[in-house]
Design a protein around this motif. Structure first.
Motif, PDB file in Angstrom:
ATOM      1  N   PHE A   3       0.802  -1.219   0.000  1.00  0.00           N
ATOM      2  CA  PHE A   3       0.000   0.000   0.000  1.00  0.00           C
ATOM      3  C   PHE A   3       0.842   1.281   0.000  1.00  0.00           C
ATOM      4  CE2 PHE A   3      -2.764  -3.103   2.346  1.00  0.00           C
ATOM      5  CZ  PHE A   3      -3.732  -3.238   1.355  1.00  0.00           C
ATOM      6  N   GLU A   4       2.153   1.171   0.104  1.00  0.00           N
ATOM      7  CA  GLU A   4       2.978   2.353   0.323  1.00  0.00           C
ATOM      8  C   GLU A   4       3.073   3.264  -0.897  1.00  0.00           C
ATOM      9  OE1 GLU A   4       6.873   1.198   1.445  1.00  0.00           O
ATOM     10  OE2 GLU A   4       7.238  -0.026  -0.332  1.00  0.00           O
ATOM     11  N   ASP A   5       2.809   2.738  -2.095  1.00  0.00           N
ATOM     12  CA  ASP A   5       2.917   3.550  -3.302  1.00  0.00           C
ATOM     13  C   ASP A   5       1.578   4.091  -3.784  1.00  0.00           C
ATOM     14  OD1 ASP A   5       5.694   3.222  -3.481  1.00  0.00           O
ATOM     15  OD2 ASP A   5       5.469   1.302  -4.521  1.00  0.00           O
ATOM     16  N   LEU A   6       0.538   3.924  -2.982  1.00  0.00           N
ATOM     17  CA  LEU A   6      -0.769   4.456  -3.386  1.00  0.00           C
ATOM     18  C   LEU A   6      -0.692   5.984  -3.468  1.00  0.00           C
ATOM     19  CD1 LEU A   6      -3.205   2.312  -1.191  1.00  0.00           C
ATOM     20  CD2 LEU A   6      -2.845   2.124  -3.665  1.00  0.00           C
ATOM     21  N   PRO A   7      -1.103   6.575  -4.604  1.00  0.00           N
ATOM     22  CA  PRO A   7      -1.037   8.034  -4.728  1.00  0.00           C
ATOM     23  C   PRO A   7      -2.122   8.712  -3.897  1.00  0.00           C
ATOM     24  CG  PRO A   7      -2.128   7.089  -6.639  1.00  0.00           C
ATOM     25  CD  PRO A   7      -1.649   5.928  -5.808  1.00  0.00           C
ATOM     26  N   THR A   8      -1.924   9.982  -3.632  1.00  0.00           N
ATOM     27  CA  THR A   8      -2.932  10.756  -2.920  1.00  0.00           C
ATOM     28  C   THR A   8      -4.240  10.761  -3.715  1.00  0.00           C
ATOM     29  OG1 THR A   8      -1.228  12.176  -1.972  1.00  0.00           O
ATOM     30  CG2 THR A   8      -3.487  13.014  -1.961  1.00  0.00           C
ATOM     31  N   THR A   9      -5.342  10.544  -3.025  1.00  0.00           N
ATOM     32  CA  THR A   9      -6.640  10.531  -3.697  1.00  0.00           C
ATOM     33  C   THR A   9      -7.223  11.946  -3.689  1.00  0.00           C
ATOM     34  OG1 THR A   9      -7.031   8.291  -2.876  1.00  0.00           O
ATOM     35  CG2 THR A   9      -8.939   9.493  -3.731  1.00  0.00           C
ATOM     36  N   PRO A  10      -7.498  12.506  -4.878  1.00  0.00           N
ATOM     37  CA  PRO A  10      -8.050  13.866  -4.900  1.00  0.00           C
ATOM     38  C   PRO A  10      -9.493  13.881  -4.411  1.00  0.00           C
ATOM     39  CG  PRO A  10      -8.062  12.935  -7.110  1.00  0.00           C
ATOM     40  CD  PRO A  10      -7.345  11.939  -6.224  1.00  0.00           C
ATOM     41  N   LEU A 156      -3.798   3.053   5.347  1.00  0.00           N
ATOM     42  CA  LEU A 156      -3.032   1.871   4.949  1.00  0.00           C
ATOM     43  C   LEU A 156      -1.590   2.224   4.584  1.00  0.00           C
ATOM     44  CD1 LEU A 156      -5.779   0.147   2.781  1.00  0.00           C
ATOM     45  CD2 LEU A 156      -4.850  -0.723   4.926  1.00  0.00           C
ATOM     46  N   LYS A 157      -1.386   3.412   4.048  1.00  0.00           N
ATOM     47  CA  LYS A 157      -0.051   3.809   3.597  1.00  0.00           C
ATOM     48  C   LYS A 157       0.933   3.947   4.755  1.00  0.00           C
ATOM     49  CE  LYS A 157       2.170   7.393   0.758  1.00  0.00           C
ATOM     50  NZ  LYS A 157       2.687   6.537  -0.321  1.00  0.00           N
ATOM     51  N   THR A 158       0.418   4.244   5.948  1.00  0.00           N
ATOM     52  CA  THR A 158       1.297   4.486   7.093  1.00  0.00           C
ATOM     53  C   THR A 158       1.539   3.240   7.940  1.00  0.00           C
ATOM     54  OG1 THR A 158      -0.609   5.188   8.429  1.00  0.00           O
ATOM     55  CG2 THR A 158       0.576   6.896   7.223  1.00  0.00           C
ATOM     56  N   LEU A 159       1.069   2.086   7.495  1.00  0.00           N
ATOM     57  CA  LEU A 159       1.289   0.856   8.261  1.00  0.00           C
ATOM     58  C   LEU A 159       2.776   0.533   8.317  1.00  0.00           C
ATOM     59  CD1 LEU A 159      -1.533  -1.478   6.902  1.00  0.00           C
ATOM     60  CD2 LEU A 159      -1.527  -0.118   8.978  1.00  0.00           C
ATOM     61  N   TYR A 196      -2.035   2.141  14.877  1.00  0.00           N
ATOM     62  CA  TYR A 196      -3.135   1.569  14.105  1.00  0.00           C
ATOM     63  C   TYR A 196      -4.432   2.194  14.619  1.00  0.00           C
ATOM     64  CZ  TYR A 196      -0.409  -2.224  11.990  1.00  0.00           C
ATOM     65  OH  TYR A 196       0.477  -2.952  11.256  1.00  0.00           O
ATOM     66  N   PRO A 197      -5.390   2.415  13.734  1.00  0.00           N
ATOM     67  CA  PRO A 197      -6.628   3.053  14.198  1.00  0.00           C
ATOM     68  C   PRO A 197      -7.460   2.183  15.118  1.00  0.00           C
ATOM     69  CG  PRO A 197      -6.803   2.385  11.890  1.00  0.00           C
ATOM     70  CD  PRO A 197      -5.375   2.198  12.288  1.00  0.00           C
ATOM     71  N   PHE A 198      -7.091   0.905  15.268  1.00  0.00           N
ATOM     72  CA  PHE A 198      -7.883   0.026  16.112  1.00  0.00           C
ATOM     73  C   PHE A 198      -7.120  -0.410  17.359  1.00  0.00           C
ATOM     74  CE2 PHE A 198      -6.411  -2.090  12.202  1.00  0.00           C
ATOM     75  CZ  PHE A 198      -5.321  -2.757  12.713  1.00  0.00           C
ATOM     76  N   THR A 199      -6.030   0.279  17.696  1.00  0.00           N
ATOM     77  CA  THR A 199      -5.301  -0.049  18.926  1.00  0.00           C
ATOM     78  C   THR A 199      -5.103   1.207  19.761  1.00  0.00           C
ATOM     79  OG1 THR A 199      -3.129   0.306  17.934  1.00  0.00           O
ATOM     80  CG2 THR A 199      -4.030  -1.918  17.804  1.00  0.00           C
ATOM     81  N   THR A 200      -4.962   1.003  21.054  1.00  0.00           N
ATOM     82  CA  THR A 200      -4.760   2.134  21.960  1.00  0.00           C
ATOM     83  C   THR A 200      -3.293   2.540  22.025  1.00  0.00           C
ATOM     84  OG1 THR A 200      -4.574   0.572  23.804  1.00  0.00           O
ATOM     85  CG2 THR A 200      -6.742   1.517  23.368  1.00  0.00           C
TER      86      THR A 200
END
Length: 346
Positions: A3-10, A156-159, A196-200
């Protein structure tokens, strides 16, 4: 990481502004009907191409590793959208809608160009304005889809960089039993922690190589290729530090992703109970994890043996006193049982 190369979504507003401003510039160099045609062609191309690029950048979720699919499922579910699907299905639905919008904006441009070929300058201007309005309407229709795709991409890009093909050791257990200290020690604190958005708390991902594990502590025959193997070790605060019934649906989905990743699970317990949890409660979590990760070895590791070792465990150690830490790591590597293939092997 896939997922690291996914471009910014306009966003829809950005895309419309970009298309129409460039179209306006393209029309300045021409006159009359030709100017109107140039503007329509430019706007149509920019909208269609940018929308298509949003979609084609994403991997096929039917073909990616199950770990990444489950992880994406959990992450997308952390966002609430007005869709009739959840998780990856909602993302796929949005990608499909954006594909439709890409085709529609191209079709609108083609239709307008056909009408303008023999039109007067005034009529050509009218067709151009109508085309612009229709194209803007199409892009605005998929504004929620672009927002969902963009939010998923940003998360996903920041995982952390996790490779599902590398042998992986997952470390579990209640808070304050010494999990992070163990991971810090065996990776010499060279690891990445990401939210992660699902962990504290941030999940930690570290690495070590076969050469970091003393040969005399390993069981069985060790090949030369073992020294070049890189192992992942994953610290899981906020996920595998409490019973399954206390996890919400999104956290449970994230644990399902870890099931695809783990080749061995170390459940760290603290017999001294200085961690704040009774030992029977800690062992109940261990048993639940054994049931959940039933396809991989689950080892019970008693830490803080300088304070107490009054529990039946597979291995005993004290991270603070540097006692048998390497032995536990060697046991984990043996439990993984990874056999690297040499280049000359068939």
């Amino acid at each position: 990481m896939i997922f690291e190369d996914l471009p910014t979504t306009p966003r829809s507003e950005e895309l419309i502004d970009k298309a129409f401003s460039r179209a306006s510039r393209s029309g300045r160099a021409k006159q009359g009907r030709e100017a109107q045609e140039s503007m329509v062609q430019t706007a149509s191309n920019i909208l269609s191409d940018n929308l298509e690029n949003v979609v084609t950048a994403w991997p096929d979720f039917d073909e990616i590793d199950p770990f990444y699919r489950e992880l994406a499922e959990a992450i997308v579910e952390t966002h609430e959208y007005d869709t009739d699907a959840d998780g990856v299905d909602a993302l796929r639905q949005s990608l499909s809608e954006v594909t439709w919008a890409s085709r529609q904006t191209k079709q609108i441009g083609d239709e307008a160009m056909g009408k303008m070929r023999k039109a007067s300058d005034d009529l050509a201007r009218k067709h151009r304005k109508q085309a612009f309005a229709r194209m803007a309407d199409v892009v605005e229709q998929v504004a929620p889809n672009l927002r969902l795709i963009g939010d998923a991409r940003d998360a996903l890009k920041t995982l952390p960089d996790i490779d599902p093909d590398e042998p992986t050791i997952v470390v579990a257990g209640y808070p304050n039993v010494g999990k992070s200290s163990f991971v810090n020690t065996v990776t010499r604190a060279r690891h990445e922690t990401a939210e992660y958005p699902f962990t504290t708390r941030g999940i930690g991902v570290g690495h070590f190589h076969g050469t970091d594990v003393p040969s005399e502590l390993r069981e069985g025959k060790r090949s030369a290729a073992d020294d070049h193997v890189r192992y992942q070790i994953v610290d899981t605060p906020g996920l595998l530090d409490r019973p399954p019934e206390e996890r919400n649906d999104i956290e449970s989905q994230a644990v399902s992703a870890l099931e695809h990743l783990a080749d061995c699970v170390l459940v760290v317990v603290d017999a001294s109970m200085d961690c704040g949890y009774p030992i029977d409660v800690q062992l109940e979590l261990r048993d639940a994890l054994k049931a959940q990760f039933d396809d991989v070895p689950v080892l019970t590791i008693c830490n803080k043996i300088d304070r107490s070792r009054d529990v039946e465990a597979d291995h005993y150690m004290s991270v603070t006193e540097d006692e048998n830490v390497e032995g536990v790591l060697a046991a984990a590597v043996d439990a993984v049982g990874y056999e690297p293939e040499l280049p000359f092997e068939q």
